[in-house]
Each structure stands twice: as C-alpha cells, then as structure tokens.
Design an enzyme around this catalytic site. Structure first.
Site, mmCIF file in Angstrom:
data_model
loop_
_atom_site.group_PDB
_atom_site.id
_atom_site.type_symbol
_atom_site.label_atom_id
_atom_site.label_comp_id
_atom_site.label_asym_id
_atom_site.label_seq_id
_atom_site.Cartn_x
_atom_site.Cartn_y
_atom_site.Cartn_z
ATOM 1 N N GLU A 24 -24.369 17.161 22.861
ATOM 2 C CA GLU A 24 -23.562 16.385 21.912
ATOM 3 C C GLU A 24 -23.820 14.888 22.087
ATOM 4 O OE1 GLU A 24 -21.795 15.982 19.465
ATOM 5 O OE2 GLU A 24 -20.722 17.805 18.896
ATOM 6 N N ASN B 170 -14.913 15.787 14.469
ATOM 7 C CA ASN B 170 -16.363 15.635 14.380
ATOM 8 C C ASN B 170 -16.737 14.671 13.261
ATOM 9 O OD1 ASN B 170 -18.219 16.916 16.223
ATOM 10 N ND2 ASN B 170 -17.308 18.880 15.642
ATOM 11 N N ASP C 144 -20.410 19.425 11.733
ATOM 12 C CA ASP C 144 -20.339 18.956 13.117
ATOM 13 C C ASP C 144 -20.621 17.453 13.113
ATOM 14 O OD1 ASP C 144 -20.655 18.847 16.086
ATOM 15 O OD2 ASP C 144 -20.686 21.029 15.904
#
Length: 279
Positions: A14, A142, A192
């Site tokens: 991430e 997100n 995302d």
C-alpha cells in the site's frame, strides 16, 4: 507494458510515494509492519512495531508516516522517530490506511477497523501541527487524492463501492459537503487507492479487478492499465519524467506468483509531483 519493479511479495502492499527530492519510490507492507523501497535496484526496508500504511515527504531525509496509533516523523538516514500526534490511539479497533499530502501541504489520512468493522473508519487532515477530523462513518478509507489546482479532494469507502469528491478552500479545508464522483456498485468494482495526474484525471486501483482505471474529472471512464496481480491496491506516478505508474498489490489470502509484488508501467502521461508536508 507492465514490469515488476520489486519482486518482494507484500501481504498488503500500500501507500506508494515517489519522493521528488530523492527520486525514489517508497511503499508499505502494512500487515508485516514494513516501509519498503528500492534504491537503484537495491531493495531496502525498515521494520516498525505497529502497522504503518501511508506517508508524505517533509524533507530529503524525513517522511511523515501514519501508523496504527499516531503520525510520526521518520528519518530515513538515522532511523530516528518523533511522534507528531496521536491518531485514534485510544481506539483499539482501528488502524491507519490510505493517505496522501494535498497541494497546500496538509496530510490526509484515513482509518479503518482491523477487521473492516462497518463505519469504524474516519478521515483526518494534519496541517501545520493540527489534526482535525473531517469525515466519519467510513468502513474502508481509500482513494485520497487531489486535483492539480488543490480545489478538489477525492476519497472512497471501498466497502460501499462509492468514490466521492469535495471542494476545498484556499487553505485546503473542505468547503461544503461531499458529492458523488462515481458509484461502482453496478460494475461490481471496489475502489482502492488513487492518484490524480497533471491533466486532472484520476487513476484508481480496483481491488480484485487486477487493474488501475483512469477517470475524467466528470467521472467518465478514460482507460485502464491491466496488471497480472488481481489485488491491486494503490498507484503513484514517478520516474525521471513523472510518467511511470507504480502500483502496489496484495498477496493477502492468495498464493499466486504475481500477487503482492510492486509493478511499474510507462504511461506517456505526466503525473503530479507529491507536495511537501508542512509541519
């Protein structure tokens, strides 16, 4: 063309960040509590005691990093850390997730439940020493990103499959209420992490879809980059000309060879340099 930028498998890759002063990509493996980088082909990593998920750059050697309980300043050369402020430190249910610096120098950070508890997450902004809660009742925060002129912010609740936008004032604080940017529920897509290029188009990684999709400022679909890894998590622009798209992915609950690696792809489209966080 899609290339493997770094073949280390992240359980939950991430938060990729291209540091404009170092010419170097940083990203996180959240569940393994690591900050990662690849410096001229040499893999590097830094280990922490709790989950770390997102960062902004403060100087050539310092990053602001969001962890499960705080925002802290981290020196890449000495590895010294200094806490800046608590982040839901009194809430054992949540951790940090997606985050990014805005053009005014603020740092936005989202939280979520360790087990994606419904509505447990919130979004905060840290600006000139103040941490202020902006939005609550989010399950999986997100897609925090910003238009090139700094007047629009975007964010998503992955669980609800909604991506929203909100106007910002001249200091980067929200003005008004969020409005729908795109509803992904009918497409069965889960937004995302995201980033906005220099033309104002959003690039959104979509969990379980194996792609990063590009959207016009009006929310219209404008193309995609497909990747071998299905669980794409977050994109970032970088490289010498800022035209390379880097994409993190997750190996969580998967065992395939491509999963969890960090990818790169030339786009021919220039991204935005990440702004410096103003402490």
């Amino acid at each position: 063309m899609i290339d493997v930028f770094d073949d280390r498998r992240c359980e939950l890759g991430e938060g990729p960040l291209w540091h404009p002063e170092r010419g170097q990509l940083f990203w996180f493996d959240i569940l393994n509590k690591r900050l990662m980088s690849n410096e001229n082909g040499t893999p590097k990593s830094w280990q922490f005691d709790e989950y770390v998920s997102a960062a902004g750059w403060v100087s050539k050697t310092e990053l602001l990093i969001a962890s499960a309980s705080m925002l802290f300043l981290f020196d890449l050369e000495t590895t010294a850390s200094r806490k800046l402020t608590d982040l839901e430190a009194d809430n054992p249910v949540t951790r940090s997730n997606d985050g990014r610096a805005d053009p005014q120098g603020g740092f936005w950070i989202g939280t979520m439940g360790f087990n994606a508890e419904p509505g447990a997450g919130s979004i905060y902004r840290y600006y000139k020493g103040e941490l202020r809660k902006l939005f609550g009742d989010i399950t999986i925060t997100n897609a925090i990103c910003f238009s090139p002129d700094g007047r629009t912010a975007y964010f998503a609740d992955t669980h609800r499959q909604l991506l929203q936008q909100i106007a910002l004032d001249e200091d980067g604080w929200p003005a008004g209420t969020p409005a729908l940017f795109r509803d992904f529920s009918e497409e069965g897509l889960f937004p995302d992490g995201a980033v906005v290029d220099s033309q104002g188009f959003m690039w959104n990684a979509q969990w379980s879809a194996g792609r990063v999709a590009r959207y016009a400022p009006d929310g219209g679909f404008a193309g995609e980059v497909c990747l071998p890894a299905s669980q794409t998590t977050c994109p970032a622009f970088g490289g010498p000309d800022m035209q390379t798209l880097f994409v993190t992915s997750a190996a969580l609950d998967l065992s395939g060879e491509p999963d969890g690696k960090t990818w790169s792809s030339p786009t021919g489209i220039r991204g935005q340099a990440e702004p410096r966080v103003i402490l």
